[in-house]
Every structure is written in structure tokens, then in C-alpha cells.
Write an enzyme that holds these catalytic residues in place. Sequence first.
Site, PDB file in Angstrom:
ATOM      1  N   TYR A 208       0.823  -1.210   0.000  1.00 54.86           N
ATOM      2  CA  TYR A 208       0.000   0.000   0.000  1.00 54.86           C
ATOM      3  C   TYR A 208       0.861   1.266   0.000  1.00 54.86           C
ATOM      4  O   TYR A 208       0.395   2.331  -0.376  1.00 54.86           O
ATOM      5  CB  TYR A 208      -0.901   0.047   1.246  1.00 54.86           C
ATOM      6  CG  TYR A 208      -2.179  -0.742   1.148  1.00 54.86           C
ATOM      7  CD1 TYR A 208      -2.178  -2.061   0.719  1.00 54.86           C
ATOM      8  CD2 TYR A 208      -3.402  -0.164   1.515  1.00 54.86           C
ATOM      9  CE1 TYR A 208      -3.350  -2.787   0.666  1.00 54.86           C
ATOM     10  CE2 TYR A 208      -4.572  -0.886   1.461  1.00 54.86           C
ATOM     11  CZ  TYR A 208      -4.543  -2.197   1.032  1.00 54.86           C
ATOM     12  OH  TYR A 208      -5.717  -2.904   0.979  1.00 54.86           O
TER      13      TYR A 208
ATOM     14  N   LYS B  15       3.855 -15.251   1.910  1.00 56.61           N
ATOM     15  CA  LYS B  15       3.994 -15.988   0.647  1.00 56.61           C
ATOM     16  C   LYS B  15       5.487 -16.227   0.456  1.00 56.61           C
ATOM     17  O   LYS B  15       6.098 -15.820  -0.533  1.00 56.61           O
ATOM     18  CB  LYS B  15       3.361 -15.164  -0.492  1.00 56.61           C
ATOM     19  CG  LYS B  15       3.239 -15.894  -1.812  1.00 56.61           C
ATOM     20  CD  LYS B  15       2.184 -17.002  -1.819  1.00 56.61           C
ATOM     21  CE  LYS B  15       2.242 -17.772  -3.135  1.00 56.61           C
ATOM     22  NZ  LYS B  15       1.355 -18.959  -3.134  1.00 56.61           N
TER      23      LYS B  15
ATOM     24  N   ASP C 173      -2.374 -18.378   0.446  1.00 60.38           N
ATOM     25  CA  ASP C 173      -3.422 -19.111  -0.282  1.00 60.38           C
ATOM     26  C   ASP C 173      -3.997 -20.224   0.593  1.00 60.38           C
ATOM     27  O   ASP C 173      -5.215 -20.406   0.678  1.00 60.38           O
ATOM     28  CB  ASP C 173      -2.900 -19.643  -1.631  1.00 60.38           C
ATOM     29  CG  ASP C 173      -1.546 -20.341  -1.543  1.00 60.38           C
ATOM     30  OD1 ASP C 173      -0.910 -20.302  -0.460  1.00 60.38           O
ATOM     31  OD2 ASP C 173      -1.121 -20.947  -2.549  1.00 60.38           O
TER      32      ASP C 173
ATOM     33  N   ASP D 269      -5.978  -7.307   4.405  1.00 57.63           N
ATOM     34  CA  ASP D 269      -7.157  -6.693   3.791  1.00 57.63           C
ATOM     35  C   ASP D 269      -8.042  -7.778   3.186  1.00 57.63           C
ATOM     36  O   ASP D 269      -9.248  -7.832   3.418  1.00 57.63           O
ATOM     37  CB  ASP D 269      -6.719  -5.698   2.704  1.00 57.63           C
ATOM     38  CG  ASP D 269      -7.905  -5.063   2.006  1.00 57.63           C
ATOM     39  OD1 ASP D 269      -8.826  -4.611   2.712  1.00 57.63           O
ATOM     40  OD2 ASP D 269      -7.925  -5.038   0.757  1.00 57.63           O
TER      41      ASP D 269
ATOM     42  N   ASP E  56     -11.773  -9.564   4.903  1.00 53.26           N
ATOM     43  CA  ASP E  56     -13.078  -9.565   4.227  1.00 53.26           C
ATOM     44  C   ASP E  56     -13.618 -10.990   4.101  1.00 53.26           C
ATOM     45  O   ASP E  56     -14.806 -11.237   4.278  1.00 53.26           O
ATOM     46  CB  ASP E  56     -12.975  -8.968   2.816  1.00 53.26           C
ATOM     47  CG  ASP E  56     -13.460  -7.521   2.756  1.00 53.26           C
ATOM     48  OD1 ASP E  56     -13.212  -6.777   3.728  1.00 53.26           O
ATOM     49  OD2 ASP E  56     -14.086  -7.142   1.742  1.00 53.26           O
TER      50      ASP E  56
HETATM   51  C1  IPM Z   1     -10.144  -1.652   4.530  1.00 49.84           C
HETATM   52  C2  IPM Z   1     -10.463  -1.055   3.182  1.00 49.84           C
HETATM   53  C3  IPM Z   1      -9.344  -0.101   2.798  1.00 49.84           C
HETATM   54  C4  IPM Z   1      -8.061  -0.903   2.756  1.00 49.84           C
HETATM   55  C5  IPM Z   1      -9.580   0.667   1.480  1.00 49.84           C
HETATM   56  C6  IPM Z   1     -10.872   1.432   1.492  1.00 49.84           C
HETATM   57  C7  IPM Z   1      -8.430   1.585   1.153  1.00 49.84           C
HETATM   58  O1  IPM Z   1     -10.652  -2.054   2.231  1.00 49.84           O
HETATM   59  O2  IPM Z   1     -10.026  -0.883   5.500  1.00 49.84           O
HETATM   60  O3  IPM Z   1     -10.028  -2.871   4.608  1.00 49.84           O
HETATM   61  O4  IPM Z   1      -7.771  -1.558   1.752  1.00 49.84           O
HETATM   62  O5  IPM Z   1      -7.315  -0.865   3.747  1.00 49.84           O
HETATM   63 MG    MG Z   2     -10.690  -4.017   3.071  1.00 48.47          MG
END
Ligand code: IPM
Ligand code: MG
Length: 368
Positions: A145, A191, A224, A248, A252
Amino acid sequence: MEDTNTYEFAWLPGDGIGPEVTREALRVLDAVASAHGFAFTAEEHPMGGAALDAAGVPFPDATRTACLESDAVLLGAVGGPAWDDATSDRRPESGLLALREALGVYANLRPVIVPEALADASPLRPNRVGGTDILFVRELTGGIYFGIPEGRADDGARSTMVYSEDEIERIAHVAFQRAQRRDGHVTSVDKANVLAVSELWREVVTRVRDDHYPDVDLRHLYVDNAAMQVVRDPKQFDVLLTGNLFGDILSDLAAALPGSLGLLPSASVGGTVGLFEPVHGSAPDIAGQDVANPIGTILSAALLLDEVGEPEAADAVRHGVDAALDAGLRTADLATPDEEPVSTSTFGREVATRAADHTHQNASASLS
Ligand code: IPM
Ligand code: MG
């Protein structure tokens, strides 16, 4: 009488459903504050797309100053289709990265708990997910990032995954210290079979454990395989330590376990001031309709209370959420076809009432 502590929170509603979910979190904070002997202010500041529209930049200087001078930052979410075509430095998301960097919050904590009341809402079999309790420790201010070189060139584009030993060490310490207060297991994700940066990650994490935390059990997984394991058997995990990008993605994925991304809170710490925000995004498709799930943001407010030193108030907030769920209240994302969903604001009010009741009950128990 004890002095009342007054906290100054910076309130960054942001875009999409950000304003409505943060409003409910503030309502719940308000419901528990006085009974726990503190007060707070929440000054609103523009952030993300809202700031681009108002001030031409996603993270205005005035917002930065206010955040740095606050006791904690409560953020909703940023982004939306209106700003999707902007170049990268004028995207709402770049403002969020700049905010994290400005605060220096390198440790992003994302607890994934599946409340018993919701095990049925999971896309996985309830017996697989019921009892899941994972703490993601995601590195937040480094990795791909923030790596340089980055950007477009005539012949293509590049983004670079960079980690220094120091950056890996400090996030590893956070993970091991959290594990000591939990079940004593850390799973580190990388990885290392392909990436040099992951080879270093694995080496440094192992060294930090050997030198400082011999009591903590450490295991390494390739990213993975980790993704597959999170879905196959989430209960095997205690603390999951990751770099920025892998965390990240995996968080999710793990958010699907309790059945809705709307449930998950996060705390970003380790810097000057802590940042508290739900894991979900701005959900522009349902913005302004009073249907979003405010739980992730309300639980982020509980993490905020833990961090500023109000753990009992934080427990009251968590109790409020559990009690509202136990009473059968569900926002649209969680309601089954035969359940009547409640609105964002109704759910927030119901949590606030229950959090306040919990506080009063505990107070009378300790007096009797
Ligand atoms: C999160 C979000 C952010 C990230 C985005 C919106 C930049 O997906 O906080 O997980 O990737 O960190
Ligand atoms: Mg995210």
C-alpha cells in the site's frame, strides 16, 4: 465525587452509509457515558469523497490537525461511484491511507467473532463457525500500500511490496502480546515460497517469538492456504498476523463467517491517536435509506472505549449489541425471509437502551 473525564473525539462520517452508522455509534456512546463517569465531544470533520466535494482534497489539513489533537478518531467509511474515475491521489481511499499514515497507526486489529445468535446466518454450517473467535493483527502503514516505486510508466505500472525489519518486528510484538492475553497461538501469513519480502517476514516473526515470547505458539501459513483454512475450519485460529494486503483480503473473507460484513469492527493503534472504523465500506447502493447494519461501527466504538481506558463502558456497549440480537432484532442484511428487519436507527436505539440498562443493573448490583 470523581472528576468527570471529558474525551474529545474526532468524528469523520465520510461517505455512503458512513454518516448513518457513525451516528448510531455516537448514540450508544452517549447512552453509557455519564453512568460510567465520563463525557465526550464529537466534532465532525470532512473526509473522503465528502471532503473532495467540500474542500477539493480527500483528507484536508484541518481534518488532519483535528484528528491529531483528538483523543480518538471515529470514522464511518469512504468512497463511492461519484469519485471512482479520479486519479489515484484524488480518490477518497488515498485520503484514508494518508489518515492512517498521519496518525501512525501501524497495527490494525480486526476481531472476528460469530455470536451464537447469528450462527444460523452464516453461509457455512453453524457447527463449523459457531464459537469462532479470531483476532486479525494486520500491518497497516507499510507493505504494498505504501511501497516505492509505485505508479504508471510508459511500459506498464508497478506497485512494490516493501517491509523493513523494524516494521515487521513492531507488528509481530503486537500479535504476540495479544496472543498472551488470549489463547496463546499466533498464525503468521506470508507468501515465503515466492516473495523475498515474505521470506524476511517469516524470519523476523520467528526471531521475535524465539527471543521474547517462548510461551506463545507460532505457526506459519502461506496466504493461499490460509484463505482455504479460514473457510474450512475457522475455529483453529486465535491471532492471525498479516501484512497490509493479505490482511485486507483475508479479513473480508473472514467477515463472511458471521454472515455479514456489517458486523465487524476495527481498531487501528500504535500511533499518536487511535482510529476506529468498521471493516465494511461505504455501501453506496443502500446509503441514506436507514437500512445499513450499524453493529460494526458500534463495536468499533466499544474498541475505542477499551483503548481510551473505559473497559467497563466498552463491555456495556458489547452487552447492548448481544442483547439486541438475543431479542431477535435484525437489520436487513441479517434478517431471514420470515423476519421483519429493523432500521439502522431503530437498531441503534435498541442497543443504546440495553447498554444503558446493563450499566444501571451492574451499578445497583454493586450497591446491594
Ligand atoms: C479496509 C479497506 C481499505 C483498505 C480501502 C478502502 C483503502 O478495504 O479498511 O479494509 O484496503 O485498507
Ligand atoms: Mg478491506
